[in-house]
Design an enzyme around this catalytic site. Structure first.
Site, mmCIF file in Angstrom:
data_model
loop_
_atom_site.group_PDB
_atom_site.id
_atom_site.type_symbol
_atom_site.label_atom_id
_atom_site.label_comp_id
_atom_site.label_asym_id
_atom_site.label_seq_id
_atom_site.Cartn_x
_atom_site.Cartn_y
_atom_site.Cartn_z
ATOM 1 N NE ARG A 23 -29.003 -4.354 33.640
ATOM 2 C CZ ARG A 23 -28.474 -3.528 34.533
ATOM 3 N NH1 ARG A 23 -27.629 -3.997 35.446
ATOM 4 N NH2 ARG A 23 -28.775 -2.250 34.529
ATOM 5 C CD GLN A 35 -30.854 -7.254 24.658
ATOM 6 O OE1 GLN A 35 -31.336 -6.184 24.272
ATOM 7 N NE2 GLN A 35 -29.680 -7.322 25.237
ATOM 8 N N GLY A 94 2.863 -2.677 8.352
ATOM 9 C CA GLY A 94 3.002 -3.331 9.655
ATOM 10 C C GLY A 94 4.419 -3.803 9.892
ATOM 11 C CG ASP A 149 -12.780 -0.996 0.276
ATOM 12 O OD1 ASP A 149 -12.734 -0.194 1.211
ATOM 13 O OD2 ASP A 149 -13.795 -1.189 -0.426
ATOM 14 N N GLY A 192 -25.062 0.315 29.612
ATOM 15 C CA GLY A 192 -23.946 0.972 30.273
ATOM 16 C C GLY A 192 -22.795 0.018 30.564
ATOM 17 C CB SER A 226 -8.646 -0.376 -3.724
ATOM 18 O OG SER A 226 -9.271 -0.424 -2.468
ATOM 19 C CB THR A 266 -10.073 -1.210 5.321
ATOM 20 O OG1 THR A 266 -11.268 -0.550 5.733
ATOM 21 C CG2 THR A 266 -9.322 -0.345 4.339
ATOM 22 C CD GLU A 318 -4.313 -9.591 3.654
ATOM 23 O OE1 GLU A 318 -4.503 -10.291 2.654
ATOM 24 O OE2 GLU A 318 -3.189 -9.380 4.129
ATOM 25 C CB THR A 328 -0.905 -0.003 1.241
ATOM 26 O OG1 THR A 328 -1.764 -1.132 1.150
ATOM 27 C CG2 THR A 328 -1.731 1.254 1.347
#
Lengths: 692, 692
Positions: free
Chosen positions: A363, A382, A223, A475, A450, A190, A471, A473, A184
């Protein structure tokens, strides 16, 4: 087929493509007279809570899910569990994190004795098992390992030849040769063919000269570059001097091994400029850097020359005839990273779903008047957030296991058909799964309110770290276009009578079904047995894909005349992306159905069937507009699908605990206090964590 | 109305409810013969790029958008621009961040001279303008300011009486009295009536005794508690000794001012135990703590006694008759926080949309063969990601401006109808807008690829900080249920002939339309003028809401018989949430249309109309299944809506630069290098940031 007998449903749905209109009409009438036995009454939701719960044993289900390399994953987990000093703390500065991540990697390789490089080529299924487990412990570590072994190591092994393997294998595997993968650039991600770094052959000194011609060509996001890397595989346009004039020929993108730091002193080598890309949204344990090359000279042998070589006198040779073929072959060898990301993304989704579902069972909030509060997973809302997600997690599990096995087979056989299949499948699954996981991580945080916002409960770091899976390897939006492009190619080949890749073969049949009209009788069947019939589900998915494919082909042909092929593609882009997603969903469903058939335990099979039905019907409902628009389903059938999807969410909720237990993630891997396997401990651990 | 004449479209669409079937049939036939003049041919997408671009001036549009309190926002921006030492760095440890955030707040109040407390009650529109601007600088600071002024300050002013105002106003305003709002407990967030902290009156000493009876009752997530707070407004069940026996009466939840740290030494006071809630996903500049009270005694006067008081001899008096009414009045006073969050969330969305769109205009990738690369916003897929988002940002802007003005009016008049209206509207908008912004922040990051993942480009911190907007001040899923509940109440009142709140009044008319059948002729109109007619758009939105409302009422009635009202509500929960969202979308569209009418500049009006059409048609297309299922739109009309929505995205793209410039966010507020207003500087600043 005679209309006087009462054919069974399966016969009725097959081979409708070659019948005459009159025959079809008679067949439809016969169905009115003899509705198939699977046509039940609408399910009674009022009674749903009294239905028997599916009986499932988490242990048995788990043993079916676990891959054959569970042992190496357990070694990874055990090693990090025994080394709490290597656990990533919740607060850590970027530079410390990078050093910690390096220590984790060194510990894993040198102490725990995990040696991944050999597996990259020879046993990829095992390699992916390692990287998934490592990523569950810390995603930065998973990515750092991936950079070292899949990208840097993989580029040397897959793009180089024996001389490179002999020289670098051991150093890469034992981490003496930390390396980077420098593809890159600042201006080009890309569009890899658009990169501008150049590698000019100097026949006088027998060297390549690596040059960054402008700021836009600075290698970016590399990297291991900012701190630890000694080498980089650098992608650059190979420039060869032409013999008869003072000009250079551009031979296209090639890969070169470029030393960037001194092996002993670790000093940056002359001509190499390295800067730190700095803080990222996540993955801050990985040291991404930016590299500029000022005429850096490397020996000719540093060209990774499997697909193209330069001789001592500057002549170019290649087993492949064109720049485009060489470029495709080069990128093709890098598909393993994509496969690994899809697979690891499912691992991340499993962790998040486990934490969110366990907490939602624990919960309690509100309840009927003067009665105890109920668990938040008892709320339909839920269930709606989390149960289709749980179903998708299972679906993705089987699909990506299928992918890694196919990839391993491809690495063995190099079968051309298989190569094409793995390319498109990995592009599609990587894109679809990582987008889904990214969205799900946000939903999980929100669903846990929370307490989901406490950093210790992991959703924040999981989301931040995983985010870029969409993104790197490739996009996701670009990858889906590759899938669409491949589908269109297969579509054209079908009509030219060519062969069709295995993953695509359903299209041949369903395209015929599609080209006939939707069946107005089955469009009205709304019984539970029918809706839960895999044949109905698959037909619906395949119909949708075929329809999108056919209409995309027609639109592209039309627009190409006025806009050219690039313009036409862009004009149809949203359509093409929907097509690609629809295809991937179909492939995932097919794999899920097959996996259920193979499951030896009847109870597990029943549980998986329930989960699969939820996966399928939820997706059909999500795109009900498409089905309604062509009257593939009648209005009442659409309602029945919606109702049944809600009801299946409720039923899956009843075995949700067992379904997440079967992922078999130890508490020291999930780590979130609110996601403890034994619910009694959750709040206590959480209050203790805060200091009470 | 005679069928022999050719009525205009507007007449045709009105008053269809009271006509006879025969009249309707004739009317439909007449339409076949005399299509209205607005019924154009389908738009030709092939020619779209040649259409004239809407001419819009960012400055003029901006001056229409800017609120009347832009000056105070500019003071906030200018202050922080002049104090780079107060800018939050990208990497900062939690404890340092909290201190920095405190310094930012002190600087704002004591140096920049922004004194918010007076505005909380007297000029809320100005207060919200301040908090939005402050949140744009740093969301932690915005929340810390909100805790101090809206929550702690607001509870004292709104729940207390003159004696409290006299004693605390100045200290709160000048930050000497830093305070907390201690409502949420470990086990109870949404269910405030379920909190367990108790305040027992001791008639002997004339004090209340504040007690945390168990771990679940520990006050949790309390902002300002971990480090800076001196006081807390503590919500607890008021327990009064009964005179004739040794028992206590539970008088329901009340609010009390409890000192938690010594004003001089800042030491935690006896009986108060404070722990640090630790790292959060975001907002780490805010010091959230957990509070346990071990029989902490406070004087009787510390009861915030506006809605309920205790006399010296332990007698309870209240202007309100029941516990439920007092509870409702108490919570009702806190609605301002919700209003502020909805409004500030739009501010966050503006920042993110600005950065993502500017970068998408700058960034180029791929292009037609042998031609320059094109900007990524030229791709239909990128338009699809960002243009409906930009349209929603505008829509939300007008809706929340409307909300804050309504809120300010309510604070002045205390009109009962207005109170009810603001409550439901703030619940709905807070929920809808914050959920939308949260999703959009992820989309923006992804849309900007790798460079969107650089922390400096802000999407990470915006997302992490904003994330909890979906949960605090009322969980979004719970708030939407309040909206649904309110709609059902209004629905019942309609049939009892009662009055209907202003925001809801459309229901009366559209419910009648809904109860008649969809019009099979207009269901087939697919001309651009018709689809862009606000009347068609509003009718469609209102029809959908009315239909969901009517069917929800029927289902609830049916299920209540077997499941009771709690069970029935839960059985219909997904339906009710969809109803609430549909209603809010309708309210937002109405406000947008009204705002366009009021806009004095013709070019701005044309631009806003384009944006509004995209907002409306994109949402209709998103739920096309519902419209198709009842044949509200015919298949070809559905296709035309889809096509037009894509086309409007393309048109909005053509003025996207001006539309984001009109948000008028200075570069020193957006801060992201890739989002610079002047595109030429973006890459250069980015490479410089990294060190080149």
């Amino acid at each position: 087929m005679s209309s006087a007998t009462t054919p069974n449903t399966k016969e009725l749905n097959n081979h409708v493509d070659d019948e005459q209109p009159t025959t079809r009409r008679i067949r439809h009438l016969s169905l009115h007279l003899n509705p198939p036995s699977t046509h039940n009454n609408q399910i009674e939701l009022g009674a749903c809570s009294s239905r028997a719960k599916v009986d499932v044993n988490a242990g048995q289900l788990s043993s079916y899910l676990r891959g054959k390399h569970r042992d190496v994953q357990e070694r990874v987990f055990a090693y990090f569990n025994s080394r709490p000093d290597l656990q990533t703390p919740i607060e850590i500065l970027k530079d410390d994190y990078r050093e910690l991540c390096m220590r984790q990697l060194v510990g894993l390789v040198r102490e725990a004795g995990i040696r991944p490089l050999g597996y990259v080529v020879e046993d990829p299924v095992k390699y992916f098992a390692i990287i998934e487990a490592v990523g569950s412990v810390d995603m930065s570590l998973g990515i750092k390992l991936g950079v070292q072994y899949s990208l840097w190591g993989g580029s040397v092994l897959n793009l180089g030849t024996k001389k490179h393997r002999d020289k670098y294998f051991e150093g890469i595997d034992n981490l003496e040769y930390l390396g980077c993968f420098a593809m890159t650039e600042l201006h080009h991600g890309s569009n890899v063919q658009g990169i501008q770094t150049i590698a000019t052959f100097d026949p006088v000194t027998d060297e390549f000269i690596i040059t960054t011609p402008n700021d836009g060509a600075i290698k970016w996001w590399i990297g291991n570059a900012a701190v630890h890397g000694k080498f980089a595989t650098v992608f650059a346009k190979l420039m060869l001097p032409e013999h008869d004039k003072n000009a250079l020929s551009d031979m296209g993108v090639h890969a070169f091994i470029v030393p960037i730091r001194d092996l002993k002193t670790h000093k940056t080598l002359p001509g190499v400029e390295i800067n730190d890309c700095g803080h990222k949204v996540g993955l801050n344990g990985v040291d991404n850097g930016a590299l500029r090359f000022r005429d850096v000279r490397i020996p000719r042998e540093n060209l990774l020359n499997r697909f193209g070589d330069v001789s001592r006198d500057g002549k170019y040779t290649s087993p492949l005839p064109t720049i485009n073929k060489r470029f495709a072959a080069t990128l093709g060898e890098l598909v393993g990273g994509r496969v690994g990301l899809a697979y690891s993304s499912v691992g991340v989704l499993k962790i998040a779903a486990t934490i969110a579902i366990r907490y939602s069972l624990l919960r309690q909030q509100f309840g009927p008047p003067k009665q105890p509060e109920i668990s938040i997973l008892d709320y339909q809302s839920q269930q709606h957030k989390l149960m289709p997600m749980l179903a998708s997690t299972y679906a993705f599990h089987f699909a990506t296991v299928h992918l890694i096995e196919k990839y391993a087979q491809m690495k063995k056989t190099h079968d051309e058909q298989l190569v094409a299949d793995v390319h498109a499948l990995s592009a599609g699954l990587k894109s679809y799964v990582t987008s889904y996981t990214a969205k799900s991580l946000s939903i999980c945080r929100e669903a846990c309110g929370g307490h989901g916002y406490a950093a210790v409960n992991r959703f924040g770091s999981l989301r931040n770290d995983h985010d870029i899976f969409q993104t790197f390897e490739g996009d996701n939006t670009v990858l889906l276009q590759q899938v669409a492009g491949d589908l269109l190619k297969q579509y054209q080949e079908k009509f030219r009578g060519g062969t069709i890749a295995a993953t695509w073969s359903y299209l041949r049949e369903s395209m015929n079904t599609y080209l006939s009209q939707p069946n107005p009788v089955t469009a009205r069947w709304e019984g539970e047995d029918h809706l839960r019939d895999p044949k109905f589900q698959l037909d619906a998915f395949r119909y949708r894909t075929s329809r999108l494919l056919q209409s995309a082909a027609v639109r592209l042909r039309k627009h190409t005349k006025t806009l050219g092929s690039f313009g036409a593609w862009n004009r149809c882009l949203n359509h093409l992306l929907t097509l690609a997603e629809s295809h991937i969903e179909t492939v995932i469903l097919e794999n899920f159905i097959e996996a259920i058939k193979r499951c030896p335990d009847a109870n597990s099979r029943a549980a998986l069937k329930l989960v699969c039905d939820l996966y399928a019907l939820n997706l059909i409902w999500s795109d009900i507009g498409t089905y309604r628009n062509v009257d593939y389903v009648a209005p009442n059938k659409a309602k029945a699908i919606h109702k049944l999807a809600d009801y299946l969410s409720f039923q899956v909720k009843n075995i949700a605990k067992e379904l997440v237990d079967a992922f078999d993630l130890p508490d020291h891997v999930t780590r979130a206090p609110i996601g403890k396997q034994s619910p009694g401990e959750a709040y206590a651990e959480y209050t203790q964590f805060v200091g009470f």
